[in-house]
Design an enzyme around this catalytic site. Sequence first.
Site, PDB file in Angstrom:
ATOM      1  N   CYS A   7      31.541 -53.288 -12.963  1.00 52.87           N
ATOM      2  CA  CYS A   7      31.595 -52.103 -13.828  1.00 52.87           C
ATOM      3  C   CYS A   7      31.625 -52.574 -15.275  1.00 52.87           C
ATOM      4  O   CYS A   7      32.563 -53.275 -15.681  1.00 52.87           O
ATOM      5  CB  CYS A   7      32.818 -51.252 -13.519  1.00 52.87           C
ATOM      6  SG  CYS A   7      32.976 -49.794 -14.580  1.00 52.87           S
ATOM      7  N   THR A  49      26.658 -51.461 -16.464  1.00 54.35           N
ATOM      8  CA  THR A  49      25.702 -51.869 -15.430  1.00 54.35           C
ATOM      9  C   THR A  49      24.439 -51.012 -15.521  1.00 54.35           C
ATOM     10  O   THR A  49      23.344 -51.474 -15.198  1.00 54.35           O
ATOM     11  CB  THR A  49      26.316 -51.774 -14.024  1.00 54.35           C
ATOM     12  OG1 THR A  49      26.701 -50.422 -13.740  1.00 54.35           O
ATOM     13  CG2 THR A  49      27.526 -52.690 -13.885  1.00 54.35           C
ATOM     14  N   ASP A  69      28.993 -40.728 -16.444  1.00 56.42           N
ATOM     15  CA  ASP A  69      29.634 -41.687 -17.343  1.00 56.42           C
ATOM     16  C   ASP A  69      29.590 -41.161 -18.772  1.00 56.42           C
ATOM     17  O   ASP A  69      28.543 -40.756 -19.268  1.00 56.42           O
ATOM     18  CB  ASP A  69      28.909 -43.029 -17.243  1.00 56.42           C
ATOM     19  CG  ASP A  69      29.733 -44.202 -17.739  1.00 56.42           C
ATOM     20  OD1 ASP A  69      30.559 -44.013 -18.652  1.00 56.42           O
ATOM     21  OD2 ASP A  69      29.541 -45.312 -17.216  1.00 56.42           O
ATOM     22  N   HIS A 126      24.009 -45.115  -7.532  1.00 56.03           N
ATOM     23  CA  HIS A 126      24.027 -44.683  -8.927  1.00 56.03           C
ATOM     24  C   HIS A 126      22.638 -44.212  -9.338  1.00 56.03           C
ATOM     25  O   HIS A 126      21.630 -44.605  -8.745  1.00 56.03           O
ATOM     26  CB  HIS A 126      24.427 -45.840  -9.850  1.00 56.03           C
ATOM     27  CG  HIS A 126      25.837 -46.308  -9.680  1.00 56.03           C
ATOM     28  ND1 HIS A 126      26.344 -46.752  -8.483  1.00 56.03           N
ATOM     29  CD2 HIS A 126      26.855 -46.423 -10.584  1.00 56.03           C
ATOM     30  CE1 HIS A 126      27.593 -47.126  -8.651  1.00 56.03           C
ATOM     31  NE2 HIS A 126      27.926 -46.928  -9.914  1.00 56.03           N
TER      32      HIS A 126
END
Length: 332
Positions: free
Chosen positions: A89, A254, A248, A222
């Site tokens: 992360c 990432t 996010d 993701h």
Amino acid sequence: MRRSFFCIDSHTCGNPVRLIAGGGPILPHLPIAERRELFIRDHDWVRRALMFEPRGHDIMSGAIIYPAHREDCDFAVIFVEVSGCLPMCGAGTIGLVTAAIEEGLVTPRVPGQLSIETPAGRVDIRYEKPGEFVNSVRMFNVDSYLHAADVRVDVPGVGPLVVDIAYGGNFYAVIEPQENWKGLDAGTASDIVELSRALRDALEPICKPVHPDDDRISGVHHAIWCDDPKSGDADGRGAVFYGDKAIDRSPGGTGTSARMAQLHGKGRLKIGDTWRQESLIGTIFEGKVEADAQIGSFKGIKPSVGGWARIIGHNTIFVDDRDPLAHGFQIT
């Protein structure tokens, strides 16, 4: 029984990071990828209790520091997220480094530098601390690459989309504006969440990437929805989706790495180029394609990502067995 966890809360360019500095489970001294498996098997309740409501929320990120197994690393880390225990992360790394240095939890062997053992591999760090506080952190992320280009997927309610699958510490579906998706300004953050969940479900039966060097890292969990920047200081803008319904708030560490790997794999970024990625709230990570890399049979890059974090408080959290919601909950 009531268990106590001492946490240092921070945010990385807007995204929350909870460093669990006390109360985490004791694990045997093994490579951190193996300790991660043991944590998932035996202690996942800690993640759920501290990341889910009522002690956390839908976008909570966290980390637990452990002694390094690798001799070339200063410490090891397990990332605990609403979506599980991720291999890597970026926003979490920038937040935990800032908190760990400012609060004196780690002493680097070389001032201004750290090497962290993550489940995805070694991650090197350079940070600037001219006085009492850490001003910025640059992480030299794990080797990243374009796994599959121009994957066509039919998404219910949307129609066909063409996406790229890239790895930057996690596997991402990378989506750029096209006929059936007009860009980030064509909808809301809630729309992105719904689109992402539908896309992930549609991809699952047709695309199951596995990391060439570690088959424990697999699957597209993701998505990063890309568009033109709004800021004149950025090269691109993106919304990173993870978990069940999280977007996010940072540009995504990432995610920025995966985006650069995708652009490099398609000939749009060269070695030495920078890529400034803007988040939905306008904060920016500065990425750089540091060098080329070979990941199994794939050609990729060694990316770095720079950003900042700020500590927002100390938090002692209780998890009481008498509490029917001791292990947290999510509304789906």
